[in-house]
Design a protein around this motif. Structure first.
Motif, PDB file in Angstrom:
ATOM      1  N   PRO A 105       0.840  -1.206   0.000  1.00  0.00           N
ATOM      2  CA  PRO A 105       0.000   0.000   0.000  1.00  0.00           C
ATOM      3  C   PRO A 105       0.873   1.254   0.000  1.00  0.00           C
ATOM      4  O   PRO A 105       1.997   1.244   0.522  1.00  0.00           O
ATOM      5  CB  PRO A 105      -0.783  -0.122   1.310  1.00  0.00           C
ATOM      6  CG  PRO A 105      -0.737  -1.566   1.667  1.00  0.00           C
ATOM      7  CD  PRO A 105       0.578  -2.073   1.162  1.00  0.00           C
ATOM      8  N   HIS A 106       0.382   2.327  -0.579  1.00  0.00           N
ATOM      9  CA  HIS A 106       1.180   3.543  -0.648  1.00  0.00           C
ATOM     10  C   HIS A 106       1.432   4.158   0.729  1.00  0.00           C
ATOM     11  O   HIS A 106       2.341   4.982   0.883  1.00  0.00           O
ATOM     12  CB  HIS A 106       0.519   4.548  -1.587  1.00  0.00           C
ATOM     13  CG  HIS A 106       0.705   4.192  -3.032  1.00  0.00           C
ATOM     14  ND1 HIS A 106      -0.141   3.316  -3.698  1.00  0.00           N
ATOM     15  CD2 HIS A 106       1.657   4.547  -3.931  1.00  0.00           C
ATOM     16  CE1 HIS A 106       0.276   3.169  -4.946  1.00  0.00           C
ATOM     17  NE2 HIS A 106       1.358   3.888  -5.114  1.00  0.00           N
ATOM     18  N   MET A 252      -4.542   0.011   3.719  1.00  0.00           N
ATOM     19  CA  MET A 252      -4.721  -0.097   2.272  1.00  0.00           C
ATOM     20  C   MET A 252      -5.936   0.713   1.840  1.00  0.00           C
ATOM     21  O   MET A 252      -6.891   0.889   2.596  1.00  0.00           O
ATOM     22  CB  MET A 252      -4.890  -1.567   1.876  1.00  0.00           C
ATOM     23  CG  MET A 252      -4.896  -1.831   0.386  1.00  0.00           C
ATOM     24  SD  MET A 252      -5.029  -3.611  -0.009  1.00  0.00           S
ATOM     25  CE  MET A 252      -3.391  -4.189   0.454  1.00  0.00           C
ATOM     26  N   THR A 253      -5.893   1.212   0.613  1.00  0.00           N
ATOM     27  CA  THR A 253      -7.030   1.949   0.053  1.00  0.00           C
ATOM     28  C   THR A 253      -7.514   1.276  -1.231  1.00  0.00           C
ATOM     29  O   THR A 253      -6.777   0.502  -1.861  1.00  0.00           O
ATOM     30  CB  THR A 253      -6.647   3.405  -0.273  1.00  0.00           C
ATOM     31  OG1 THR A 253      -5.726   3.415  -1.377  1.00  0.00           O
ATOM     32  CG2 THR A 253      -6.002   4.096   0.929  1.00  0.00           C
ATOM     33  N   GLU A 446       8.644  -0.060   1.115  1.00  0.00           N
ATOM     34  CA  GLU A 446       8.294   1.278   0.634  1.00  0.00           C
ATOM     35  C   GLU A 446       6.928   1.199  -0.029  1.00  0.00           C
ATOM     36  O   GLU A 446       6.555   0.172  -0.603  1.00  0.00           O
ATOM     37  CB  GLU A 446       9.326   1.793  -0.378  1.00  0.00           C
ATOM     38  CG  GLU A 446      10.715   1.990   0.212  1.00  0.00           C
ATOM     39  CD  GLU A 446      11.718   2.471  -0.820  1.00  0.00           C
ATOM     40  OE1 GLU A 446      11.743   3.699  -1.075  1.00  0.00           O
ATOM     41  OE2 GLU A 446      12.457   1.632  -1.376  1.00  0.00           O
ATOM     42  N   GLY A 447       6.167   2.289   0.046  1.00  0.00           N
ATOM     43  CA  GLY A 447       4.833   2.331  -0.528  1.00  0.00           C
ATOM     44  C   GLY A 447       4.841   2.119  -2.029  1.00  0.00           C
ATOM     45  O   GLY A 447       5.613   2.749  -2.747  1.00  0.00           O
ATOM     46  N   GLY A 448       3.991   1.202  -2.517  1.00  0.00           N
ATOM     47  CA  GLY A 448       3.890   0.914  -3.934  1.00  0.00           C
ATOM     48  C   GLY A 448       4.954  -0.020  -4.467  1.00  0.00           C
ATOM     49  O   GLY A 448       4.974  -0.320  -5.673  1.00  0.00           O
ATOM     50  N   LYS A 449       5.820  -0.508  -3.622  1.00  0.00           N
ATOM     51  CA  LYS A 449       6.975  -1.321  -4.032  1.00  0.00           C
ATOM     52  C   LYS A 449       6.629  -2.801  -4.042  1.00  0.00           C
ATOM     53  O   LYS A 449       5.790  -3.271  -3.265  1.00  0.00           O
ATOM     54  CB  LYS A 449       8.124  -1.059  -3.053  1.00  0.00           C
ATOM     55  CG  LYS A 449       9.467  -1.656  -3.418  1.00  0.00           C
ATOM     56  CD  LYS A 449      10.508  -1.237  -2.376  1.00  0.00           C
ATOM     57  CE  LYS A 449      11.894  -1.717  -2.696  1.00  0.00           C
ATOM     58  NZ  LYS A 449      12.869  -1.290  -1.663  1.00  0.00           N
TER      59      LYS A 449
END
Length: 572
Positions: A105-106, A252-253, A446-449
């Motif tokens: 999650p970002h 999470m979104t 890390e977010g989005g990784k």
């Protein structure tokens, strides 16, 4: 070829309740075919893929039908709630690779798995919401199918829908997984109702399991396409489940899910003894690690040594130590860190690394090398062990070949279930501690990784330019070791793919400890390995290994499935 080590009576019941009788071949004996074939870790999934081949589907279609069926019959290991990688060869041509690895999650940060200011133990971090990455398998399927699929998207789902609706027989392996992983297997009430008895114990092997919620959901995705997984009610259910988890709630979104993208990647390819080896690039460590293990051994006469030589296994272990040291130091998501792939597989670099290996003694210590393009700011960190993965291979009469590894990470993933399928715990494949020896690690959260993976789907071309072997395995960090061993068995020791997969596994993940497979002839070699300097030897149970392959030999495809598993090969 021994492909199915489960009881004959259960095998008959298993096959009988899979699909309507069709002219395919499924057998515990050798399986060869001039046309198409599927090899998978569960007979129902392999059979599902074979039906797609019989309907005129491509190897890619068959592989994805196998993946969807694994969601139903092998929920402890794989499925649409996780991610994976595919190496695909259209008509025997150059490899195309697809990355369906999950993303964080970002909102995730370097301290995502910290509690009270301290890193959580991996075991504590696995159950619940924080370990769940955005699943990638269905977007990867849609991307690859748009290029190489032949049958309609909906057709790929029909065998799995039937299995979920009409029921499938619980196998001994699944029963053992439920018993040993109750913390995650029974975490969701939906899962407890499906797989456990009223007294909390797993339903016995041989029980017919029906999963109507999953059948219904698969029907919706079949009709509406992959986007129906990533937007709308299913995405909202994932977010509600992971954020509302009583254990380790996430942040999470629905935007995290909607914006997930599968990717095509450049394959990692190199030459070994005149054979072309192609695997998966980062975020997988599989392609670089498998090739490195092999190439560092090329100067040794492995054929003359043979599989009964302690020296041969010593050399394999030493090459693994070097390969895993580089893996742990440099491999991460290329969208976030600079990964020196070209430098890691460069011939001159690997010749220098190989020169560190001696046939009569061990290296005192092993560190990562200095490949061309290596960043200076990342430090080594070892990835935790996992066992919730499945590999499958499909080939068709047009010469298309698919090698696919899919995972939800640990057995039953995070333990959270949505619409009848388990959600992964892939984020614990990140380094929970972002710093090591005073610097950041390549595989930090890390977010989005995408977290680093060990999955190693591989295709091998012979000196004649034709495909010789497609292979892969399950078993966490041992996967590159299993795949390299199988390739050595076929190319150096001239074994069949089945014999090569059945060889015992040695695992040397970068440090001083060497693991040998318990109960095999490698155990009898321990004194000789110790005499060569391997003083720290431990053991791995056979159940942690699970490989599948298909090879081209004597003008026919020949399937191979790990005798440690319930796997089979099924011909078209």
């Amino acid at each position: 070829m021994r492909t199915l080590p489960i009881a004959a009576g259960l095998l008959a019941l298993t096959i009988a309740n899979v699909l309507p009788a069709q002219p395919a071949v499924i057998t515990p004996g050798p399986v060869t075919a001039p046309k198409g074939m599927v090899s998978a870790a569960d007979p129902r999934a392999a059979w599902a893929g074979a039906q797609i081949l019989q309907q005129g589907g491509s190897a890619l279609d068959a592989a994805f039908a196998t993946l969807i069926a694994l969601t139903v019959v092998e929920p402890q290991s794989s499925g649409i709630g996780g991610g994976g990688y595919m190496v695909y060869s259209p008509r025997g041509g150059p490899a195309v690779t697809f990355d369906g690895r999950e993303t964080a999650p970002h909102a995730a940060t370097n301290t995502w798995f910290f509690k009270n200011g301290q890193p959580m133990p991996t075991r504590e971090a696995i159950p619940g919401g924080k370990s769940v990455g955005v699943p990638g398998n269905l977007r990867m399927m849609a991307l690859a199918h748009s290029r190489f699929g032949k049958l309609p998207w909906a057709a790929l789902f029909q065998p799995a829908i039937k299995l979920a609706r009409d029921g499938f027989v619980m196998t001994p392996r699944m029963n053992r997984a439920l018993a040993s992983s109750i913390e995650t297997g029974a975490m969701s009430a939906e899962a407890r109702a499906l797989y456990y008895a009223a007294d909390g114990t797993p339903k016995p092997a041989g029980t017919l399991i029906q999963n109507p919620a999953l059948a219904k959901f698969l029907g919706e995705v079949a009709a509406r396409g992959a986007d129906s997984f990533y937007v709308g009610p299913n995405a909202q259910a994932i977010v509600a489940t992971v954020n509302g988890s009583p254990r380790n709630p996430s942040q999470m979104t629905t935007g995290d899910i909607a914006t997930y993208d599968a990717k095509t990647r450049a394959p990692v390819c190199g030459m070994y003894r005149g054979y072309k080896i192609c695997g998966m690039g980062p975020s997988s460590s599989g392609g670089t690690t498998v090739f490195t293990i092999l190439k560092q051994l090329e100067r040794f006469d492995m054929t003359a040594l043979g599989p009964n030589s302690p020296t041969a296994w010593h050399l394999i272990a030493e090459s693994m130590r070097l390969a895993y040291a580089d893996r742990d130091q440099f491999i991460g998501d290329p969208g976030f860190v600079s990964v020196p792939v070209a430098g890691l597989i460069e011939a001159k670099y690997l010749a220098r690394r190989s020169a560190l290996i001696s046939p009569d003694r061990t290296m005192t210590s092993v560190t990562a090398g200095s490949p061309l393009g290596a960043p200076k700011f990342v430090c080594k960190a070892v990835q935790p062990v996992e066992r919730g993965t499945s590999h499958f291979v499909a080939v068709d009469s047009q010469g298309n070949v698919a090698s696919d590894t899919s995972t939800i990470e640990s057995p039953f993933g995070s333990g959270l279930m949505v619409n009848g399928y388990y959600l992964n715990n892939e984020l614990t494949d990140f380094n929970i501690e972002p710093m090591k020896d005073g610097c950041l690690t390549a595989n930090r959260v890390e977010g989005g990784k995408r977290p680093r993976s060990s999955m190693s789907p591989t295709i091998v071309w012979g000196p004649d330019g034709k495909i010789r072997l497609a292979v892969g395995a399950a078993g966490g960090a041992t996967i590159p070791a299993q795949v390299a061993k199988a390739i050595i068995g076929v190319l150096d020791w001239h074994l069949t793919a089945q014999q090569a997969i059945a060889l015992p596994t040695i695992f040397a993940p970068g440090g001083d400890t060497v693991y040998v497979e318990k109960g095999t002839f490698l155990e009898t070699m321990v004194p000789q390995l110790q005499a060569l300097g391997h003083t720290k030897i431990d053991y791995r149970q056979p159940i942690s290994f699970k490989a599948n392959a298909i090879e081209w030999a004597n003008g026919r495809w020949a399937g191979a499935a790990d005798p440690r598993s319930e796997g089979v090969a099924v011909s078209q």
